[in-house]
Design an enzyme around this catalytic site. Sequence first.
Site, PDB file in Angstrom:
ATOM      1  N   GLU A 153       0.819  -1.209   0.000  1.00 44.86           N
ATOM      2  CA  GLU A 153       0.000   0.000   0.000  1.00 44.86           C
ATOM      3  C   GLU A 153       0.856   1.264   0.000  1.00 44.86           C
ATOM      4  O   GLU A 153       1.797   1.384   0.777  1.00 44.86           O
ATOM      5  CB  GLU A 153      -0.903   0.043   1.232  1.00 44.86           C
ATOM      6  CG  GLU A 153      -1.693   1.344   1.272  1.00 44.86           C
ATOM      7  CD  GLU A 153      -2.519   1.540   2.534  1.00 44.86           C
ATOM      8  OE1 GLU A 153      -2.536   0.648   3.399  1.00 44.86           O
ATOM      9  OE2 GLU A 153      -3.149   2.609   2.639  1.00 44.86           O
ATOM     10  N   ASP A 219       9.882   5.563  15.279  1.00 43.50           N
ATOM     11  CA  ASP A 219       9.719   6.990  15.049  1.00 43.50           C
ATOM     12  C   ASP A 219      10.193   7.728  16.300  1.00 43.50           C
ATOM     13  O   ASP A 219       9.699   7.466  17.392  1.00 43.50           O
ATOM     14  CB  ASP A 219       8.225   7.291  14.776  1.00 43.50           C
ATOM     15  CG  ASP A 219       7.984   8.762  14.503  1.00 43.50           C
ATOM     16  OD1 ASP A 219       8.967   9.515  14.365  1.00 43.50           O
ATOM     17  OD2 ASP A 219       6.808   9.166  14.439  1.00 43.50           O
ATOM     18  N   ASP A 221      10.779  11.591  17.737  1.00 41.04           N
ATOM     19  CA  ASP A 221      10.430  12.958  17.373  1.00 41.04           C
ATOM     20  C   ASP A 221      10.789  13.880  18.532  1.00 41.04           C
ATOM     21  O   ASP A 221      10.491  13.586  19.688  1.00 41.04           O
ATOM     22  CB  ASP A 221       8.925  13.013  17.102  1.00 41.04           C
ATOM     23  CG  ASP A 221       8.529  14.319  16.473  1.00 41.04           C
ATOM     24  OD1 ASP A 221       8.046  14.285  15.325  1.00 41.04           O
ATOM     25  OD2 ASP A 221       8.680  15.390  17.111  1.00 41.04           O
TER      26      ASP A 221
END
Lengths: 527, 504
Positions: A153, A219, A221
């Site tokens: 996808e 991830d 951040d």
Amino acid sequence: MSQAVSSNVVTDRDQNNMDNSQMDADGGMSETAGEPTTRTPALDQTMSSTRVPVDGKTSTEVTITPGMKLEVKLEDLFADEESDEEFPSSHNQDIMASSPPEASLSPVRVEVPSKFSDSDVMNQFYKRLFPWRYLFQWLNHSPTPTTDFGHREFAFTLQNDAYLRYQSFPTSDLLRKDVLRLMPSRFEIGPVYTTNPRDRKTLRKSSAFKPLAKELCFDIDLTDYDDIRTCCDKANICIKCWQFITMSIKVIDVALRDDFGFKHILWVYSGRRGAHAWVCDKKARQMDDQKRRAIAGYLEVVKGGAQGGKKVNVKRPLHPHVARSLEILKTHFQSDILQDQDPWETDAKYERLLELLPDRTLNDALRKKWSSSPGRASTAKWADIDALAKSGTSKNLDSKALLEAKQDILLEYTYPRLDIEVSKHLNHLLKSPFVVHPGTGRVCVPINPKKLREFDPLDVPTVTELLTDIDEWLPPAEDKSEGKPVADWEKTRLKPYIEHFRLFVATLMKDESDVKGKREREDAMEF
Amino acid sequence: MIRQEFSRADPKRRTALDPKKRQFAPATFQNVEYKHRLNFYVTPPTADITLEQFEQWAIDRLRVLAEIEACSFRNKNLTETAAHMKPLLDKYLPLTSSTSNSAATQIERQKDHYSHFILRLAFASTEDLRRRFSRAETTLFRIRFQDNDSRERQKFVEGLNLDLEIVSDEERREYAEELRAAGGGFPKRIEEESYYKVDWEKVPELIEHRRVFLKGGKAYVPGREQLSMVIAEFTNKLDKALETTSRALPRLDEDDRLSPILTHLSQNFTTPDANYSSSSTSLPGADISARNIDTLSSSFPLCMQNLHRSLRRDAHLKHFGRLQYSLFLKGIGLNLEECLVFWRGAFNKITDDTFNKEYRYNVRHVYGDVGGDSNRRGNGYSPFSCQKILTEHPPGPGEAHGCPYRHFSIDNLTALLQQVGVKDHEVLKGVKEDKEKQKFHLACNRVFEYAHKQEIKKVRDDGTWGAAQLETIVHPNEYFKRSYLLKNLGKNPTDGGGDVKMED
Ligand SMILES: [Zn+2]
């Protein structure tokens, strides 16, 4: 209130989350809605000798109340606009900081556009610079197209902020064509599904459409560091606070390699204030959510919300992973935290430090000392703790408890703060490497974990700088390339990043073909 | 002695068996001999049982599983759960040890075997049911495994062929320090423990909690953690089997005698918190509107009061906070229009444009106003139960969602309670003890009882509320509803008197 902006386009995204949680119950719906009814044959496995239904009845009678089945996975619905994708008005600051002041006066330079995702800039970028072939090989794990790529996808964010999910492409060329047609400001990569994502609605049972594989992702951040970062806040970053990311990469990378045995880990700058990791080993890609959760839990050390109090509470003796992390983080703590962040400079701030220390008498002594010398540097304050402890201020001082508290504090200020949800779920989407961050214009380039010290996010080229690089490029005086045409990306500052990526992909493909070849040889021996 | 064929109760259909399927059809009338007390449920049952047995056995097991789930959700630990379950297990699902060697042993084991597989059929249909079934079955297995006599247990484990590589003496010495550290300082002398080397994927639970040494993808599992490996294998096998069953399910609806039973079974697997329908929340005459939320918030449970305070303080909430709070507000009866007004007003530092772009859609989605067909049909999502808030998505840095009783440090919790007016020393002390014992729902109910002491006394004394209406609160919306009703005793305009009836 002004009218809602393009919210209807997001429908598709939410449809998916529903599909996942709905399972069989939705199977019947596609028929009543008059959609095409390509039927998958009934599955073979069964527990008992019941017949295959021939009357086309779809779902079973086994249902549950609507409220219950709807509870699943809805956390995915709330788009995380707190992450890297905001467009704060301050975003021009770091762009300016990165370009030499005289550069903007130079007449040959491309004007900095109001928005980095302007169509013609993006068109040039995708056409001339984006490494389509390597991206394809990276996701396909083989030079010829397979379902690893075809059932993967992609999700596009268009210029008007519409969000298109379930895009898929048989070849890299078709992906490139569609990107050039739709000109998304960025795109994300999701899992490989059991079937082509574009066909998902024609399946009789939505449960037949499932995510099969995806890289294990991380991830990190900088917004998650706002309570301890003093140099910048919100979307802003500088090289000082970037060190939080540097130390995080070191700690996570070594754990993934040495402890879990993963080899193919791609680190990517997220374009503004963070980094992503893609663990691409076949074993990692095939993990279910439980295994992903296990790794996430193993790596998670800093816990608790805004009101949770002490954020690090690790067991003693320290687990080898924590002990190793502590070793790695020690030097960073001295230079990057105590010196550069100076986290306990003021009264209010050092109270936070004292809260984390166990001995009340010692704390009182420290408080007295620090309040009499305002602005005493954090490095000095940290040293004061041991100095006063040794001086015998506190008669019943538990030196082991103090040492452990200091270790916990060190970890609280340095240990990676992961956005753990990204790692836990197989079907989480993550921004593709090499796309342009729409807020900063910077390209999401790979970070070489062996050259972490050299990486400065403010040096990462922006899309407009790269286009200028092409224009300003001059062929070398002596043409050593013997007529071999120079690709546009080779004329730009993107070159070392794409070369790193190319090498990464080549190693990954080689490993996969070795494994495949070995298995095929073994199969052949059977006969 | 057993006459009906398992799962094909209608004899008229016998002739319709597809010849291609016949080879997979197990030989009928075959009775299995059950060697072990414990069962990994790998082989489906093959002998026939009556429809009555089919139903009764399933219902008995369901009672057990539902109670196990209730234990987990009241935060009982394994020892407490085992103690609580003992009488129920003896009554509904007894399993005597092999040494007793009585005739009843085989029947018990057959019932255990069949009832497991029947419920598998009933609970394979949705992801949520599969997850809950797997969790409860795993706990049941764990209770029985620990309860087992150690020789019998060892024999059972040997029969599983788990493929364990023993760590050599040299390697054990080489990593002695790491092995001890990972084991929390044990064993004192490394020779006192034997270690198995397994792929880390086999023991995700031990990995997740950093309870083993891990190197190059191999977990070094101490012998005493054998249970973990067995459990992991059990859950793993069961989850895979449930997936397979869910895909095979459609072929069952031909048997119209089984479908109603299975449906009935799955519908009965509910815990009090599982669902909270908004229809049962309606409070006649209450002013549930955006401008009244500040006032109403005094009746909110602490988790929602904390979200409300954070929202008022920061003019912002991170996304799990918005989700938890929006669903709660929907649950108290705030309609979509008002909810949008509320959030717009609360996020007062951003422009209309940003609000519309970033947040409006999410709020509408919560109400089922947008989204896929299924979302709209179901009117969006159900408000979170305490169990969900307690167990899923603990808050990270800067996040205000979750349960303060669980996710706050004791100091911050005490401070928050004092801010919302709970200053009684005894209550605060009780809350602290509850928190230490991880009885978070008890703490919350303790605070509720304190805050509504007089009203509860009144409805108890005058008999207007029965015990059922005063049982432990396990849902934030139930907290609000009860609090609101208690605080407005006698003020309800629709009945004009104190005769407030609760629907449940
Ligand atoms: Zn900074």
